[in-house]
Design an enzyme around this catalytic site. Structure first.
Site, PDB file in Angstrom:
ATOM      1  N   HIS A   1     -16.608  -0.572 -28.309  1.00 22.65           N
ATOM      2  CA  HIS A   1     -16.258  -1.229 -27.038  1.00 22.65           C
ATOM      3  C   HIS A   1     -16.101  -2.740 -27.261  1.00 22.65           C
ATOM      4  O   HIS A   1     -15.182  -3.362 -26.743  1.00 22.65           O
ATOM      5  CB  HIS A   1     -17.359  -1.002 -25.993  1.00 22.65           C
ATOM      6  CG  HIS A   1     -17.514   0.430 -25.564  1.00 22.65           C
ATOM      7  ND1 HIS A   1     -18.715   1.089 -25.593  1.00 22.65           N
ATOM      8  CD2 HIS A   1     -16.623   1.325 -25.081  1.00 22.65           C
ATOM      9  CE1 HIS A   1     -18.551   2.322 -25.149  1.00 22.65           C
ATOM     10  NE2 HIS A   1     -17.292   2.490 -24.834  1.00 22.65           N
TER      11      HIS A   1
ATOM     12  N   LYS B   1     -20.373  12.480 -15.711  1.00 20.36           N
ATOM     13  CA  LYS B   1     -21.406  12.131 -16.703  1.00 20.36           C
ATOM     14  C   LYS B   1     -22.729  11.802 -16.044  1.00 20.36           C
ATOM     15  O   LYS B   1     -22.757  11.215 -14.969  1.00 20.36           O
ATOM     16  CB  LYS B   1     -20.953  10.914 -17.520  1.00 20.36           C
ATOM     17  CG  LYS B   1     -19.802  11.203 -18.457  1.00 20.36           C
ATOM     18  CD  LYS B   1     -19.439   9.968 -19.268  1.00 20.36           C
ATOM     19  CE  LYS B   1     -18.275  10.267 -20.211  1.00 20.36           C
ATOM     20  NZ  LYS B   1     -17.802   9.039 -20.877  1.00 20.36           N
TER      21      LYS B   1
ATOM     22  N   ARG C   1      -8.729   6.257 -29.217  1.00 13.37           N
ATOM     23  CA  ARG C   1      -9.174   6.560 -30.576  1.00 13.37           C
ATOM     24  C   ARG C   1      -8.379   7.686 -31.226  1.00 13.37           C
ATOM     25  O   ARG C   1      -8.258   7.744 -32.426  1.00 13.37           O
ATOM     26  CB  ARG C   1     -10.664   6.959 -30.572  1.00 13.37           C
ATOM     27  CG  ARG C   1     -11.604   5.835 -30.195  1.00 13.37           C
ATOM     28  CD  ARG C   1     -12.951   6.374 -29.765  1.00 13.37           C
ATOM     29  NE  ARG C   1     -12.781   7.222 -28.594  1.00 13.37           N
ATOM     30  CZ  ARG C   1     -13.723   7.989 -28.079  1.00 13.37           C
ATOM     31  NH1 ARG C   1     -14.895   8.048 -28.645  1.00 13.37           N
ATOM     32  NH2 ARG C   1     -13.460   8.710 -27.008  1.00 13.37           N
TER      33      ARG C   1
ATOM     34  N   SER D   1     -20.292   7.083 -27.399  1.00 14.92           N
ATOM     35  CA  SER D   1     -21.657   6.853 -26.925  1.00 14.92           C
ATOM     36  C   SER D   1     -22.492   8.135 -27.047  1.00 14.92           C
ATOM     37  O   SER D   1     -23.656   8.090 -27.449  1.00 14.92           O
ATOM     38  CB  SER D   1     -21.635   6.358 -25.484  1.00 14.92           C
ATOM     39  OG  SER D   1     -20.892   5.160 -25.411  1.00 14.92           O
TER      40      SER D   1
END
Ligand code: COA
Length: 174
Positions: free
Chosen positions: A32, A56, A104, A142
């Site tokens: 990040h 989440k 990504r 994460s």
């Protein structure tokens, strides 16, 4: 906010260009941070928006996630904000001209593609700008870092020291 530059044609006033970089940041990683640092080459200011992703369940509280980002980015060009509502509404409220996101891999692209189409439909005046994640961080997420920390693995290559310590304290004895 306006900025003034003295050019050969006299003073020129330009609007400061701010981008909103939203995410869950549970917790923030070097990946990040890389996107924020490179985003500052394109924008005058970046607001990092710690947002609610309804799918989440975060490990760290909103205050903790904001705190990690504030500690990593004390400079004035990076502001950390809590985002409460719809992303495009928050971006407009905060005076942003663009949403910044990192990509990504192909699955990120599919997800981002759908979000960008929806955000573009809701607010056509806002652009979304993507930066390809640094090759060093292509495999980092994460959740993966939390999983490694839960089983006592080394995570200091991926997160700032204070985050690594907090992960150790929160997950170490689970
Ligand atoms: N390097 C390393 N990891 C990265 C990364 C990078 N450059 N970029 C993203 N990631 C990881 C994150 O760590 C995260 O990992 P995790 O899934 O294991 O937690 C994952 O990629 C993607 O998460 P993140 O970038 O934090 O985004 P998100 O999907 O959690 O956030 C929101 C999505 C918050 C932007 C979206 O839910 C939102 O806009 N919410 C507000 C409400 C709204 O407007 N909804 C409608 C949207 S169309």
């Amino acid at each position: 906010m306006t900025q003034c530059a003295i050019t050969s044609k006299g003073p020129e006033f330009t609007m400061e260009r701010t981008a909103l970089y939203p995410g869950s940041f549970d917790p923030m990683t070097h990946g990040h941070a890389d996107i924020i640092e490179r985003g500052l080459r394109l924008f005058d200011r970046i607001i990092v928006g710690v947002a609610v992703n309804i799918s989440k369940k975060p490990l760290f509280s909103l205050e903790e996630r904001v705190g990690f980002l504030e500690a990593r980015f004390p400079q004035a060009e990076v502001e950390i904000a809590h985002l409460d509502g719809l992303l495009v509404d928050e971006a407009k409220r905060l005076g942003c001209v663009a949403i910044l996101r990192g990509i990504r891999n192909g699955s990120d692209f599919d997800y981002e593609f759908r979000m960008t189409c929806m955000n573009g439909h809701l607010a056509p005046e806002l652009e979304t700008v993507f930066l390809m994640a640094d090759p060093e961080h292509l495999f980092v997420s994460s959740s993966l870092i939390k999983e490694v920390a839960r089983f006592g693995g080394e995570i200091t290559d991926f997160v700032p020291e204070d985050v690594a310590q907090a992960l150790g304290e929160r997950l170490g004895d689970q």
